[in-house]
Scaffold this active site. Structure first.
Site, PDB file in Angstrom:
ATOM      1  N   PHE A 327       0.889  -1.178   0.000  1.00 16.21           N
ATOM      2  CA  PHE A 327       0.000   0.000   0.000  1.00 16.21           C
ATOM      3  C   PHE A 327       0.912   1.209   0.000  1.00 16.21           C
ATOM      4  CE2 PHE A 327      -2.064   3.635   1.736  1.00 16.21           C
ATOM      5  CZ  PHE A 327      -3.438   3.478   1.696  1.00 16.21           C
ATOM      6  N   GLU A 328       0.903   1.979  -1.052  1.00 18.69           N
ATOM      7  CA  GLU A 328       1.637   3.232  -1.005  1.00 18.69           C
ATOM      8  C   GLU A 328       1.010   4.193  -2.002  1.00 18.69           C
ATOM      9  OE1 GLU A 328       5.816   2.754  -1.989  1.00 18.69           O
ATOM     10  OE2 GLU A 328       5.389   1.921  -3.949  1.00 18.69           O
ATOM     11  N   ILE A 329       0.965   5.441  -1.597  1.00 14.31           N
ATOM     12  CA  ILE A 329       0.452   6.489  -2.476  1.00 14.31           C
ATOM     13  C   ILE A 329       1.594   7.473  -2.624  1.00 14.31           C
ATOM     14  CG2 ILE A 329      -1.440   8.106  -2.888  1.00 14.31           C
ATOM     15  CD1 ILE A 329      -3.010   6.575  -0.728  1.00 14.31           C
TER      16      ILE A 329
END
Ligand code: GDP
Ligand code: MN
Length: 434
Positions: A327-329
């Site tokens: 999960f990374e933005i």
């Protein structure tokens, strides 16, 4: 209420027992004199002195490893079980979803949802997309970019498009951005991979996994199809979303000028990153590369050694704390920056994406800790998320399917949680943000 009871003191000189001499094999050191090129954060310093960067940790947590662990668990639990709402450091009302009849006219941020997947994973990535749509994207319809090292099959493409109304672009990675470079010494690679396998390092001998880590670390954002975007949000097969996200997360990053968002921070398998930090120090001490360091970096989180000192020792001074990148933005301008690019090129030149098993998560994380302002790295505490075996499970009125405060599926893994260190060292005022 101040949720940072442990490390809120002003910097003090370290006790004599913490001092380590400059000689020897470690990267630790201490200098007496104050100099210009000193970067400090709550008592944690990285110093440039001629050719060596050094750090000191004067405010190391007191007590045994077990006591530190107990303090960290308590802090983590306290933060996650306090009912929270949406971020307070931006006008969330201004980035609410459009009404359904206006959705087709919605003005998006310059962003895409990405996943690297294999053809046989169509079911698993489909289920992820279905859950992701429900939690977030059916309210915004951001486009997807699905990426593969071989062409996607027609069956894959047909199946995926059934899970979303958003456009989906299918991308085949050019060979030169994916495959092992010719410069890798195959004999050395085999020897090193066998040693890692003997130490039970997961995926040690799986070359495609090493390709994947290198690709996500330094090449993914250079794909031609991603040039038109500034932000990406990475998803993966087999993950869960437990909360309903009712604001445009990309516009939140854009509006706050934050460069990175994560949900989970944990320690890494130290054998995979044995020399990531020492190689980084070599880079920083070459020419004027030290200029890339951000004075407000997350040095303390990066270099702490209180909860899992053995990790720090094996990894040559790196805590092994990282943001879990499944999960990374990300604001790709950061990854495309001169600092990150020069550093990645140095890392790549060592061949250690193959001779060790450097992950894209520790690489992104170390880059952020050094080259970004820590206040521009955002913990999406309000987003309920799971990738086996770890959770980010906040207490909100709409959390469904996880236990607020739970970090891992199994209690014995709680010591792998690095979040308390992030809360302690990198968040100035928790209550002002959440
Ligand atoms: P883990 O979470 O570290 O156990 O690694 P995963 O197996 O979940 O891999 C991370 C991501 O990369 C997932 O989205 C996988 O689908 C993807 N991935 C891993 N290896 C390959 C590969 O060889 N080819 C492609 N196309 N995708 C891969
Ligand atoms: Mn995974």
């Amino acid at each position: 209420k101040n949720l940072k009871p442990i490390s809120d003191s002003t910097p003090q000189p370290p006790p004599q027992s913490l001092l380590e001499s400059e000689s020897g094999t470690g990267t630790k050191g201490i200098t007496e004199e104050e100099e210009e090129d000193t970067y400090e954060t709550k008592g944690y310093q990285i110093k440039r002195q001629d050719v060596k960067f050094k750090y000191i940790n004067p405010n190391g947590k007191k007590g045994t490893k077990q006591e530190v662990q107990a303090q960290h668990d308590e802090l983590y639990n306290k933060v996650l079980t306090k009912e929270i709402h949406e971020p307070k450091d931006f006008n969330i009302e201004s980035i609410r979803p459009p009404s359904p009849d206006m959705l087709s006219k919605y003005k998006h941020a310059n962003a895409t949802i990405v996943a690297l997947v294999r053809n046989h994973e169509f079911g698993a990535i489909g289920r992820t997309i279905r859950k992701f749509e429900k939690s977030f994207n059916e309210k915004f319809n951001y486009p997807y970019t699905l990426i593969n090292d071989v062409p996607f099959s027609d069956k894959f493409k047909d199946r995926i498009q059934a899970f979303t109304k958003s456009p989906v672009e299918f991308v085949t990675i050019p060979e030169e951005l994916w495959s092992k470079p010719d410069s890798i010494d195959v004999e050395k690679q085999t020897t090193e991979m066998n040693i890692m396998a003997e130490h039970n390092v997961a995926y040690a001998k799986m070359e495609s996994y090493h390709n994947m880590c290198r690709f996500y670390s330094g090449n993914m954002f250079n794909l031609p199809e991603l040039q038109k975007y500034k932000y990406y949000w990475r998803i993966e097969p087999h993950v869960e979303f437990y909360t309903s996200i009712n604001y445009d997360i990309f516009k939140y990053l854009e509006g706050t000028k934050k460069v990175y968002g994560f949900t989970i921070s944990l320690y890494d398998i130290s054998e995979t990153v044995k020399t990531l930090w020492t190689e980084t120090l070599k880079f920083l001490n070459t020419g004027d590369n030290y200029k890339y360091i951000n004075k407000n970096g997350a040095f303390q989180w990066l270099l702490s050694d209180t909860q899992l000192p053995e990790n720090n020792q094996i990894a040559g001074g790196y805590s092994t704390c990282h943001f879990w990148s499944n999960f990374e933005i990300v604001d790709m301008d950061f990854l495309r920056s001169e600092a990150y690019t020069a550093w990645f090129n140095h890392l790549d030149s060592t061949g250690k994406f193959y001779y060790e098993r450097w992950g894209d998560a520790p690489v992104h994380s170390m880059g952020l800790a050094l080259f970004a302002d820590k206040s521009k790295v955002h913990w999406f505490r309000d987003v309920g998320y799971f990738h086996d075996p770890y959770y980010n499970c906040p207490k909100t009125s709409h959390t469904r399917g996880c236990e607020p405060g739970q970090f891992s599926k199994w209690d014995h893994l709680n010591d792998q949680n690095c979040m308390a260190s992030w809360i302690d060292y990198s968040i100035d005022d928790l209550d002002a943000i959440y």
